[in-house]
Design an enzyme around this catalytic site. Structure first.
Site, short mmCIF file in Angstrom:
data_model
loop_
_atom_site.label_atom_id
_atom_site.label_comp_id
_atom_site.label_asym_id
_atom_site.label_seq_id
_atom_site.Cartn_x
_atom_site.Cartn_y
_atom_site.Cartn_z
CD GLU A 120 -2.53 -1.25 2.70
OE1 GLU A 120 -2.49 -0.24 3.43
OE2 GLU A 120 -3.15 -2.28 3.01
CE LYS A 122 4.80 5.51 6.75
NZ LYS A 122 4.61 6.96 6.92
CG ASP A 124 3.66 13.05 4.28
OD1 ASP A 124 3.55 12.72 5.48
OD2 ASP A 124 4.47 13.92 3.90
CE LYS A 320 8.94 7.09 5.95
NZ LYS A 320 9.33 7.61 7.27
CB CYS A 414 25.84 25.54 31.53
SG CYS A 414 24.09 25.70 31.04
CB CYS A 417 22.99 28.23 34.63
SG CYS A 417 23.78 26.59 34.63
CB CYS A 430 24.20 21.97 32.26
SG CYS A 430 24.02 23.08 33.67
CB CYS A 436 20.49 24.65 34.58
SG CYS A 436 20.63 25.23 32.88
#
Length: 609
Positions: A120, A122, A124, A320, A414, A417, A430, A436
């Protein structure tokens, strides 16, 4: 064609029945067979006569009348629908070898070598469920999270191609599943209208279809060029079910449901591979977008014997098509901090269209990959997008690299922070935890997300506002918010504040698995959360469990088990959980022996995803 509405009593009823049958028959000729037998003007005349008769005799109106396809007044929100048979996803294959392995596994499990498959296209689009009682469409719903979806019955009724009343002899109760989509021609015309009206254009047909189905005002949906293809079933009496998938599709088509003409019955590996090559060649010429081909074992007794894994059937797979690619330029590299503290570099791109979607960002996943691909600001890069997958940078075009392109320097602290960073294999985190702001924000967003506690209206900007105003620090603080606090914030009116509080209130009643997923335990996704909920009768039992016991549960390995134990050992997490329970978060307790019943005895159906 002459329109006459001079009817009374029984004569009006008979004429209304006749008109409804004629209009539905013409809809079937037009949408299912692409072979109209009357002109648009004659069709409009029939519809106008029916409208006038129903207005003249309101007691003869019915929800299965074609006149309901013009839409109704807006709803305030979509009610939730629990799927009687969950709508599962599909495993994906990206190569001939993966298809070959799928078929080999299928043959071994069935102890059969000669197996037919239904191939079948596929589509979208958006998966939907249609439930009919005594032949009349009673309920339509989106897939949602697979267990619960949104009630979109009023919107589905506006679609001319979906039968409101099946006139053939059918079961008293049955459920059809399929895909709602927009053709390429319909999408082009829709965007042309939007452009003429000065409205924002849709990015692609799938987004346009999804947005059209989720309109609170079904009169808007009625103006959209939505189409439908049936591909499966949900609730269905065994005595009425054909023996094969191919026969089911033929039966649905005979009942008036559109079925994709490109569907084929193929045999074995070679049949699947030949079909894939054919569809790949035909793809540009089709009237609608597809992103692959779905292969399903044809015989239903074989399907039941094969069963399923946690989220997908063993008897079907989606092959796919290769991802679509484009070339663009990196204009910046930013770093995002997620809810678990992981730092993710993101490439900001010159906007470019890939697969019908405008792409401006691409995840670089981690700093190891960034160094491996040697991606730099000002580089020309190839980006790839497949379906709804986040775009990725495939490679750098070194021959186009300008002298200004300098190697990227990984941050030492980080970026949000300023705290120190920790290296876990290729992941940089971090070390500040919920200190944070970025981790705090992402944790609260995750807690409120649709698949977790489903708090509508609590998006990026609102979470930022609440954090900056000091009204929340953890997810538990959401349940302490007051109307007087919210209406003081910018962009918050009385109604929007009341709506948010109402959504927060509704979230107090949930399921154990959703609550576990909402907590944001590292590596605990929806499926793992469901497995945990099936194995433990209550939260206290789970919070006390040891790592070895957890590793005995399906889908949970040593790393995930360690994350779960570590999470519940942290005093801060236990405190937040206690506050959430005190705030009234609740769920129905299911005994383990009920929850862990073998699911192979239940029937599950694809969503086409």
């Amino acid at each position: 064609m002459t329109v006459s509405t001079q009817h009374t009593g029984d004569a009006a009823l008979q004429r209304i029945k006749q008109l409804r049958e004629q209009i539905e028959a013409h809809n079937q000729q037009y949408y299912q067979y692409d072979a109209p037998v009357i002109s648009d003007a004659d069709y409009d005349a029939l519809m106008q006569e029916l409208l006038q008769l129903e207005q003249q005799f309101p007691e003869l109106q019915s929800k299965d009348s074609p006149t309901h396809r013009i839409g109704a007044a807006p709803l305030e929100s979509f009610p939730q629908v629990v799927h009687q048979v969950p709508m599962l996803s599909l495993d994906n294959a990206f190569s001939d070898e993966e298809i070959s392995a799928f078929i080999e596994r299928t043959q071994q499990r069935l102890n059969q070598t000669d197996i037919d498959f239904v191939a079948e296209p596929k589509l979208d689009g958006l998966a939907v469920s249609l439930i009919y009682e005594n032949g009349i469409l009673k309920q339509a719903a989106t897939r949602g999270d697979g267990s619960r979806g949104e009630d979109i019955t009023d919107n589905i009724r506006t679609m001319q191609c979906i039968p409101l009343h099946v006139t053939r002899e059918v079961p008293a109760l049955f459920e059809v599943r399929g895909e709602v989509y927009i053709s390429r021609k319909g999408f082009a015309e829709l965007n042309q209208r939007c452009q003429q009206q000065g409205k924002k254009l849709f990015a692609n047909p799938r987004n346009a279809a999804a947005g059209s189905l989720r309109q609170l005002d079904s009169r808007v949906t009625a103006q959209r060029p939505l189409l439908f293809y049936a591909y499966g079933y949900g609730v269905f009496p065994d005595e009425s079910l054909p023996k094969t998938q191919f026969e089911l599709l033929q039966q649905l088509q005979a009942w008036g449901f559109p079925v994709c003409r490109e569907i084929q019955l193929v045999n074995g590996l070679q049949g699947c591979l030949d079909n894939y090559r054919t569809m790949e060649t035909m793809r540009p010429e089709l009237a609608f977008d597809i992103d692959g081909v779905v292969y399903k074992v044809n015989r239903f007794d074989y399907q039941r014997q094969l069963g399923f894994v946690s989220r997908a059937p063993r008897w079907a797979i989606a092959r796919k098509f290769p991802a679509e690619e484009a070339i663009t330029q990196v204009i910046a590299i930013d770093v995002q901090v997620g809810r678990t503290g992981a730092l993710t570099p993101v490439a900001r791109l010159n906007p470019t269209t890939v697969g019908g979607v405008v792409v401006t960002n691409a995840s670089l996943h981690n700093f190891h990959e960034l160094r491996q691909k040697d991606i730099r600001v000002d580089d020309s890069v190839v980006i790839r997008r497949a379906g709804d997958v986040i775009p990725e940078v495939v490679r750098v075009l070194i021959d186009r690299r300008p002298e200004t392109a300098m190697p990227y320097k990984q941050p030492e602290v980080c970026p949000v922070c300023g705290s120190g960073l920790e290296q876990e294999q290729i992941v940089v985190r971090c070390s500040a935890g919920l200190y944070c702001p970025a981790q705090r924000k992402e944790a609260i967003k995750h807690f409120a997300s649709r698949k977790a506690m489903d708090i509508d209206g609590l998006g990026d900007k609102i979470v930022n506002q609440l954090l900056e105003a000091g009204l929340i620090n953890t997810s538990a603080d959401l349940y302490r918010l007051q109307l007087s606090q919210l209406i003081e914030l910018p962009r918050f009116g009385h109604q929007s504040a009341a709506n948010l509080l109402s959504s927060i209130e509704n979230s107090r009643s949930t399921t154990f698995s959703r609550f576990l997923y909402a907590l944001g335990i590292r590596e605990v996704g929806e499926t793992t959360a469901k497995h945990l909920a099936q194995q433990f009768s209550d939260l206290d039992a789970l919070m006390q469990v040891d790592q070895q016991t957890l590793e005995e549960i399906d889908d949970i390995g040593p790393v995930v088990a360690q994350h779960i134990v570590s999470f519940f050992q942290q005093a801060h997490n236990r405190e937040v959980i206690q506050q959430l329970i005190q705030a009234g978060i609740n769920w129905e307790v299911i005994k383990p022996e009920t929850a862990s019943m073998p699911l192979l005895n239940q029937r599950f159906v694809l969503t086409g995803v």
